[in-house]
Write a protein that holds these residues in place. Structure first.
Motif, short mmCIF file in Angstrom:
data_model
loop_
_atom_site.label_atom_id
_atom_site.label_comp_id
_atom_site.label_asym_id
_atom_site.label_seq_id
_atom_site.Cartn_x
_atom_site.Cartn_y
_atom_site.Cartn_z
N TYR A 65 0.83 -1.21 0.00
CA TYR A 65 0.00 0.00 0.00
C TYR A 65 0.87 1.26 0.00
O TYR A 65 0.53 2.25 -0.67
CB TYR A 65 -0.93 0.00 1.21
CG TYR A 65 -2.06 -1.00 1.08
CD1 TYR A 65 -2.99 -0.90 0.04
CD2 TYR A 65 -2.20 -2.05 1.99
CE1 TYR A 65 -4.01 -1.82 -0.08
CE2 TYR A 65 -3.23 -2.96 1.87
CZ TYR A 65 -4.13 -2.85 0.83
OH TYR A 65 -5.14 -3.76 0.70
N ASN A 68 2.12 1.97 -3.55
CA ASN A 68 1.10 2.60 -4.39
C ASN A 68 0.83 4.04 -3.98
O ASN A 68 0.63 4.91 -4.84
CB ASN A 68 -0.18 1.77 -4.32
CG ASN A 68 -0.12 0.52 -5.15
OD1 ASN A 68 -0.45 0.50 -6.33
ND2 ASN A 68 0.33 -0.57 -4.54
N MET A 69 0.85 4.32 -2.67
CA MET A 69 0.71 5.70 -2.23
C MET A 69 1.91 6.54 -2.67
O MET A 69 1.76 7.74 -2.98
CB MET A 69 0.54 5.76 -0.72
CG MET A 69 -0.85 5.35 -0.23
SD MET A 69 -1.12 5.66 1.53
CE MET A 69 -0.20 4.29 2.25
N VAL A 115 -6.38 7.30 -5.35
CA VAL A 115 -5.53 6.15 -5.03
C VAL A 115 -4.93 6.31 -3.63
O VAL A 115 -4.90 5.36 -2.83
CB VAL A 115 -4.41 6.00 -6.08
CG1 VAL A 115 -3.38 4.98 -5.63
CG2 VAL A 115 -5.00 5.59 -7.41
N SER A 116 -4.48 7.50 -3.31
CA SER A 116 -3.87 7.73 -2.01
C SER A 116 -4.87 7.53 -0.88
O SER A 116 -4.57 6.88 0.14
CB SER A 116 -3.29 9.15 -1.97
OG SER A 116 -2.55 9.36 -0.79
N TYR A 118 -7.79 5.80 -0.92
CA TYR A 118 -8.29 4.43 -0.81
C TYR A 118 -7.22 3.47 -0.32
O TYR A 118 -7.52 2.52 0.40
CB TYR A 118 -8.87 3.97 -2.15
CG TYR A 118 -10.32 4.35 -2.32
CD1 TYR A 118 -11.32 3.50 -1.88
CD2 TYR A 118 -10.67 5.56 -2.89
CE1 TYR A 118 -12.66 3.85 -2.01
CE2 TYR A 118 -12.00 5.91 -3.03
CZ TYR A 118 -12.99 5.07 -2.59
OH TYR A 118 -14.31 5.42 -2.71
N CYS A 119 -5.97 3.69 -0.70
CA CYS A 119 -4.90 2.84 -0.17
C CYS A 119 -4.76 3.04 1.33
O CYS A 119 -4.48 2.09 2.08
CB CYS A 119 -3.58 3.15 -0.88
SG CYS A 119 -3.46 2.47 -2.54
N THR A 120 -4.96 4.27 1.80
CA THR A 120 -4.91 4.52 3.24
C THR A 120 -6.03 3.78 3.95
O THR A 120 -5.81 3.14 5.00
CB THR A 120 -5.02 6.02 3.51
OG1 THR A 120 -3.98 6.72 2.81
CG2 THR A 120 -4.91 6.32 4.98
N ALA A 144 -3.01 -7.76 -1.50
CA ALA A 144 -2.93 -6.30 -1.52
C ALA A 144 -2.56 -5.79 -2.91
O ALA A 144 -3.07 -4.76 -3.37
CB ALA A 144 -1.92 -5.81 -0.49
N CYS A 148 -4.88 -3.27 -5.07
CA CYS A 148 -4.37 -1.98 -5.55
C CYS A 148 -4.58 -1.82 -7.06
O CYS A 148 -4.79 -0.71 -7.54
CB CYS A 148 -2.89 -1.84 -5.21
SG CYS A 148 -2.58 -1.54 -3.45
N VAL A 151 -7.96 -0.62 -7.35
CA VAL A 151 -8.03 0.77 -6.89
C VAL A 151 -7.64 1.73 -8.00
O VAL A 151 -8.31 2.75 -8.24
CB VAL A 151 -7.15 0.97 -5.65
CG1 VAL A 151 -6.98 2.46 -5.33
CG2 VAL A 151 -7.75 0.25 -4.45
#
Length: 333
Positions: A65, A68-69, A115-116, A118-120, A144, A148, A151
């Protein structure tokens, strides 16, 4: 850079209630971010991505995660100079909000923000699953990665729908359908609902369940928890920083949408204040691009080892000795 014309919605000169102090403060903060925050964000996010991708076997669920963030943070940081350096103040026609390039940049910004966020939220939910069901394979790095991917696809679809509303409002002002939709306000409302309200509710639920598990901790948690001891502190710091930096931006979008749907024209001072608040909230959102990787670097115990292995790989290429393989095996175990 920000100008008095931007805050007052007019090209006329003269003294204004918010000028010149407000735009000077915001311009100074923007320059400070561009000189310090932007290089830090680009460097730390790139290091985070490279260090983890060069050691994929050592990646845990939180690492996926954060990677991706970090990619979303790179996109956000890359867009910051274009937004902060000129379209509002210098009148660049190419990057104006109504141009094709401006809409493309806005779409990229929306994708990275979705994306930031939803990944959180998913980080919090998966952490709860890993604590509640330590031996279940649901909260794994492999799953995960799959999540992602969805996401990113969902963020593109959501941003595309918002883009259609923006385009509809600028193609023809006489189109009845676009006038009825109040397209720009509808696009802002979609981003607030899908980009903030949904992940915020998911995060609150995850935090409530995690705190409930903390109060009912059992010996099974200490024996079977697959996450490193610092994961809890990293999770709480990430959730607090992410929502603290992005909440003002989404609240400003909500405020603009509500004021527009009321249909009441704002006076010059109120319009300037709204633009000032939106500019400050957008600057805070850009700051998330360097705050999150710094938190990961400070609180993740496995990150320094990954950086050392990345440096060793850059020095000696793809070669790997028995010592390196033993270290990787130890981390995986």
């Amino acid at each position: 850079m920000w100008s008095c014309d931007t805050f007052n919605g007019t090209g006329q000169g003269g003294a204004r209630p918010l000028c010149p102090d407000a735009h000077l403060v915001l311009s100074a903060l923007s320059l400070l971010y561009l000189l310090l925050g932007l290089p830090t964000g680009l460097g730390c996010n790139a290091l985070l991505v490279l260090a983890n991708l060069c050691a994929p076997r050592t990646m845990t669920m939180p690492d996926v995660y954060f990677v991706n963030m970090a990619i979303a943070g790179l996109v956000t940081s890359a867009l910051a100079p274009v937004q902060l350096l000129g379209p509002a103040g210098w009148g660049w026609a190419l990057w104006s909000p109504g141009s094709g390039a401006g809409l493309a940049l806005l779409t990229l910004f929306n994708v990275s923000s979705l994306v930031s966020m939803y990944c959180t939220a998913l980080l919090g939910l998966d952490y709860y699953i890993a604590r509640a069901l330590p031996r279940a394979p649901a909260a794994s790095a492999h799953n995960a990665r799959q999540v992602c991917g969805f996401v990113w696809g969902g963020a593109l679809l959501t941003s595309f729908s918002s883009l259609l509303f923006y385009i509809c409002g600028r193609v023809s002002s006489s189109a009845a359908e676009c006038t009825e939709l109040q397209s720009a306000q509808a696009a802002d409302a979609i981003m607030v609902l899908i980009g903030y309200a949904v992940p915020a509710l998911a995060t609150l639920y995850a935090l409530a369940r995690i705190l409930h598990l903390k109060r009912e901790a059992t010996p099974l948690d200490r024996d079977a928890d697959r996450l490193e001891p610092s994961a809890h502190r990293l999770l709480l710091a990430t959730l607090g920083a992410q929502f603290g930096l992005w909440t003002p931006y989404y609240l400003s979008l909500l405020g603009r949408a509500l004021l527009a749907w009321r249909g009441k024209a704002l006076d010059r001072h109120s319009a300037g204040a709204l633009q000032l608040v939106h500019g400050l909230s957008q600057l805070l959102a850009f700051c998330s691009g360097f705050v999150l990787p710094l938190l990961y670097r400070s609180l993740s115990k496995s990150f320094p080892g990954k950086v050392r292995r990345l440096r060793a790989r850059l020095r000696c290429g793809p070669c790997r000795g028995p010592r390196d393989l033993g270290a990787v095996q130890q981390v995986v175990t």
